[in-house]
Write a protein that holds these residues in place. Structure first.
Motif, PDB file in Angstrom:
ATOM      1  N   ASN A 216       8.626  28.949 -37.898  1.00  0.00           N
ATOM      2  CA  ASN A 216       8.882  30.084 -38.790  1.00  0.00           C
ATOM      3  C   ASN A 216      10.099  30.885 -38.356  1.00  0.00           C
ATOM      4  O   ASN A 216      10.758  31.527 -39.176  1.00  0.00           O
ATOM      5  N   HIS A 217      10.451  30.840 -37.059  1.00  0.00           N
ATOM      6  CA  HIS A 217      11.641  31.548 -36.563  1.00  0.00           C
ATOM      7  C   HIS A 217      12.754  30.594 -36.169  1.00  0.00           C
ATOM      8  O   HIS A 217      13.758  31.008 -35.610  1.00  0.00           O
ATOM      9  N   ARG A 218      12.571  29.303 -36.418  1.00  0.00           N
ATOM     10  CA  ARG A 218      13.525  28.229 -36.140  1.00  0.00           C
ATOM     11  C   ARG A 218      13.678  27.920 -34.648  1.00  0.00           C
ATOM     12  O   ARG A 218      14.652  27.287 -34.233  1.00  0.00           O
ATOM     13  N   GLY A 219      12.723  28.350 -33.830  1.00  0.00           N
ATOM     14  CA  GLY A 219      12.785  28.072 -32.402  1.00  0.00           C
ATOM     15  C   GLY A 219      11.928  26.885 -32.007  1.00  0.00           C
ATOM     16  O   GLY A 219      11.750  25.940 -32.783  1.00  0.00           O
ATOM     17  N   TYR A 220      11.379  26.921 -30.778  1.00  0.00           N
ATOM     18  CA  TYR A 220      10.550  25.838 -30.266  1.00  0.00           C
ATOM     19  C   TYR A 220       9.342  25.618 -31.172  1.00  0.00           C
ATOM     20  O   TYR A 220       8.656  26.574 -31.560  1.00  0.00           O
ATOM     21  N   LEU A 221       9.059  24.349 -31.483  1.00  0.00           N
ATOM     22  CA  LEU A 221       7.878  24.023 -32.270  1.00  0.00           C
ATOM     23  C   LEU A 221       6.624  24.425 -31.498  1.00  0.00           C
ATOM     24  O   LEU A 221       6.510  24.173 -30.297  1.00  0.00           O
ATOM     25  N   GLY A 222       5.697  25.066 -32.211  1.00  0.00           N
ATOM     26  CA  GLY A 222       4.463  25.514 -31.587  1.00  0.00           C
ATOM     27  C   GLY A 222       4.530  26.900 -31.005  1.00  0.00           C
ATOM     28  O   GLY A 222       3.495  27.451 -30.595  1.00  0.00           O
ATOM     29  N   SER A 223       5.717  27.505 -30.967  1.00  0.00           N
ATOM     30  CA  SER A 223       5.843  28.859 -30.411  1.00  0.00           C
ATOM     31  C   SER A 223       5.715  29.933 -31.486  1.00  0.00           C
ATOM     32  O   SER A 223       5.703  31.119 -31.167  1.00  0.00           O
ATOM     33  N   ASN A 267      19.817  34.194 -30.393  1.00  0.00           N
ATOM     34  CA  ASN A 267      19.812  33.082 -29.466  1.00  0.00           C
ATOM     35  C   ASN A 267      18.356  32.728 -29.165  1.00  0.00           C
ATOM     36  O   ASN A 267      17.743  33.267 -28.253  1.00  0.00           O
ATOM     37  N   LEU A 268      17.788  31.801 -29.985  1.00  0.00           N
ATOM     38  CA  LEU A 268      16.392  31.422 -29.824  1.00  0.00           C
ATOM     39  C   LEU A 268      16.196  30.387 -28.715  1.00  0.00           C
ATOM     40  O   LEU A 268      15.082  30.186 -28.247  1.00  0.00           O
ATOM     41  N   TRP A 269      17.250  29.717 -28.351  1.00  0.00           N
ATOM     42  CA  TRP A 269      17.222  28.758 -27.250  1.00  0.00           C
ATOM     43  C   TRP A 269      18.661  28.502 -26.816  1.00  0.00           C
ATOM     44  O   TRP A 269      19.597  28.730 -27.580  1.00  0.00           O
ATOM     45  N   SER A 270      18.818  28.051 -25.577  1.00  0.00           N
ATOM     46  CA  SER A 270      20.156  27.737 -25.082  1.00  0.00           C
ATOM     47  C   SER A 270      20.255  26.321 -24.532  1.00  0.00           C
ATOM     48  O   SER A 270      21.358  25.823 -24.319  1.00  0.00           O
ATOM     49  N   ASP A 271      19.113  25.664 -24.324  1.00  0.00           N
ATOM     50  CA  ASP A 271      19.094  24.312 -23.782  1.00  0.00           C
ATOM     51  C   ASP A 271      18.637  23.350 -24.879  1.00  0.00           C
ATOM     52  O   ASP A 271      17.436  23.143 -25.095  1.00  0.00           O
ATOM     53  N   GLY A 272      19.597  22.762 -25.585  1.00  0.00           N
ATOM     54  CA  GLY A 272      19.269  21.880 -26.698  1.00  0.00           C
ATOM     55  C   GLY A 272      18.484  20.659 -26.262  1.00  0.00           C
ATOM     56  O   GLY A 272      17.619  20.176 -26.999  1.00  0.00           O
ATOM     57  N   GLU A 273      18.748  20.139 -25.071  1.00  0.00           N
ATOM     58  CA  GLU A 273      18.046  18.942 -24.629  1.00  0.00           C
ATOM     59  C   GLU A 273      16.569  19.231 -24.377  1.00  0.00           C
ATOM     60  O   GLU A 273      15.695  18.448 -24.774  1.00  0.00           O
ATOM     61  N   ASP A 274      16.270  20.338 -23.735  1.00  0.00           N
ATOM     62  CA  ASP A 274      14.872  20.700 -23.507  1.00  0.00           C
ATOM     63  C   ASP A 274      14.159  20.937 -24.836  1.00  0.00           C
ATOM     64  O   ASP A 274      13.021  20.478 -25.035  1.00  0.00           O
ATOM     65  N   LEU A 275      14.824  21.636 -25.740  1.00  0.00           N
ATOM     66  CA  LEU A 275      14.272  21.886 -27.075  1.00  0.00           C
ATOM     67  C   LEU A 275      13.971  20.579 -27.794  1.00  0.00           C
ATOM     68  O   LEU A 275      12.899  20.402 -28.383  1.00  0.00           O
ATOM     69  N   ALA A 276      14.916  19.647 -27.748  1.00  0.00           N
ATOM     70  CA  ALA A 276      14.772  18.387 -28.474  1.00  0.00           C
ATOM     71  C   ALA A 276      13.675  17.513 -27.866  1.00  0.00           C
ATOM     72  O   ALA A 276      12.891  16.891 -28.601  1.00  0.00           O
TER      73      ALA A 276
END
Length: 293
Positions: A216-223, A267-276
């Motif tokens: 809903n906020h475009r960040g980590y899934l499940g958060s 800035n909802l995240w800064s580490d794209g690899e961890d997010l992905a």
């Protein structure tokens, strides 16, 4: 109902990795997409002037990745406009983007193909809607000649005045009247406009052609607060086999123009690899669980 959904290609949007489509950026996005276990890379064509199609196609093929392309239009090149010159510019953008998608090796061209991305100051006019139908009918026929599909991505009221719900999209697709015009559901937009995440999936049924998974906020899934369990169960109910692509935006990775259009201020995240990696596991787990129902 028990449904085997393991055949769904799982994708990631290139903006998780990079903010443009220059050759070095695409090379990086392809490498990261492969390394994190995805099957498909979605490339936004808003920056297509910088895209080296041949180099991108070769990189995707070497990595064994599928590709889908997406875009919305601009207010000066908008097929929902009443102005014939503006509509003509929008139609050219769509045809150029369809050609680029095909040249990349993709069969899915999707997004807000029917309007600009941004808040409109008035409802869609009858003339504007007729223009959308006429342009997308011609585009769909061209796509069909090459075995391609068009996706009508359903976006929220702050990004378009043409299609905001699954019902809207189905009516528009019916009016276009071409079998290769499919519906593109996005959980981020559904959270704003739909009553829940299940009924629209059932309503669209076998006309569903593409899915965006986003919080809903475009960040980590499940958060956030979205009911992904029910959504994935609904996909299983209809036997959906198409792509499921993770889409997330942060001010850490910026594509000028598109980021402003989508109001990506935080800035909802800064580490794209961890997010992905998290998203790939999240989607895969739910598909696996759904298969065992």
């Amino acid at each position: 109902m028990t449904t085997d959904t393991t055949s769904n290609p799982i994708g990631v949007h290139a903006l998780v990795w990079v903010g443009d489509t220059r050759p070095s950026s695409i090379e990086y996005a392809v490498a990261k997409t492969k390394a994190t276990g995805f099957d498909l890379l979605e490339i936004s064509l808003h920056d297509s002037a910088n895209l080296d199609v041949a180099a991108a196609r070769d990189a995707l093929r070497e990595a064994g990745l599928g590709v889908a392309c997406s875009r919305g239009l601009a207010f000066d090149a908008d097929v929902s406009s009443d102005d014939p010159a503006v509509v003509e510019r929008g139609e050219k953008l769509l045809n150029d983007s369809l050609a680029a998608t095909r040249a990349l090796g993709g069969t899915h061209f999707t997004g807000a193909l029917y309007s600009a991305l941004g808040k409109y100051g008035r409802p869609l006019t009858e003339t504007g809607r007729r223009n959308v139908v006429a342009v997308l009918r011609r585009l769909a026929r061209e796509a069909a000649r090459h075995g391609m599909t068009l996706g009508l991505e359903i976006c929220n009221r702050y990004e378009t005045n043409v299609v905001n719900t699954a019902h809207d999209a189905l009516v528009l697709a019916d009016d276009i009247g071409e079998d290769n015009v499919l519906i593109h559901l996005d959980t981020y937009h559904m959270n704003i406009e739909e009553d829940d995440l299940v009924r629209p999936v059932h309503e669209v049924g076998d006309r569903l052609g593409y899915v965006h998974i986003g919080e809903n906020h475009r960040g980590y899934l499940g958060s956030g607060h979205l009911d992904f369990t029910s959504f994935f169960h609904a996909l299983g109910d209809i036997g959906y086999r198409g792509p499921i692509t993770f889409e997330s935006f942060s001010s850490a990775v910026v594509m000028e123009g598109l980021s402003n259009d989508l109001a990506i201020w935080r800035n909802l995240w800064s580490d794209g690899e961890d997010l992905a990696r998290h998203a790939r596991a999240f989607i895969g787990d739910r598909l696996h669980t759904n298969r065992s129902r």
